[in-house]
Design a protein around this motif. Sequence first.
Motif, PDB file in Angstrom:
ATOM      1  N   SER A  38      43.231 -34.622  30.922  1.00  0.00           N
ATOM      2  CA  SER A  38      42.828 -34.570  32.324  1.00  0.00           C
ATOM      3  C   SER A  38      44.023 -34.535  33.284  1.00  0.00           C
ATOM      4  O   SER A  38      43.833 -34.374  34.483  1.00  0.00           O
ATOM      5  N   THR A  39      45.246 -34.689  32.776  1.00  0.00           N
ATOM      6  CA  THR A  39      46.419 -34.619  33.659  1.00  0.00           C
ATOM      7  C   THR A  39      47.367 -33.496  33.234  1.00  0.00           C
ATOM      8  O   THR A  39      47.386 -32.445  33.855  1.00  0.00           O
ATOM      9  N   ASP A  42      45.644 -30.124  31.677  1.00  0.00           N
ATOM     10  CA  ASP A  42      44.465 -29.631  32.393  1.00  0.00           C
ATOM     11  C   ASP A  42      44.552 -28.139  32.679  1.00  0.00           C
ATOM     12  O   ASP A  42      43.639 -27.379  32.346  1.00  0.00           O
ATOM     13  N   ARG A  46      42.348 -25.155  30.740  1.00  0.00           N
ATOM     14  CA  ARG A  46      41.402 -24.342  31.513  1.00  0.00           C
ATOM     15  C   ARG A  46      41.646 -22.846  31.348  1.00  0.00           C
ATOM     16  O   ARG A  46      40.730 -22.045  31.503  1.00  0.00           O
TER      17      ARG A  46
END
Length: 105
Positions: A38-39, A42, A46
């Motif tokens: 998530s950091t 990321d 994606r």
Amino acid sequence: MLKLILQISKGLIRNGNARRTLMFYGMLVALVMLFAGSTFLDGWLREHALLFLGYWAACAWITFSAMLLAFFDLLLVRAAARRERRRLERDALGQAAPSHDENPR
């Protein structure tokens, strides 16, 4: 190879200390993956849809495995406590009950 994996798995599940260590490190890896995904990773995840799905599926699998081990450990601990409680009750009642062989007259 499959027999070896099954034997190692049985050993890890049957040994309480190994099971708890496996749960700890599993949750630690899942938390690190959650933080990194998530950091830092990321943007990269994606951009690649299949890697995104694979990464989060692996994170979920590790978390779910650790949760199942924790639930299994909870059941084993409760069964051991119930067994010990019954043993203590049996010992306490065995010592407290008067013998029928003795005649109080």
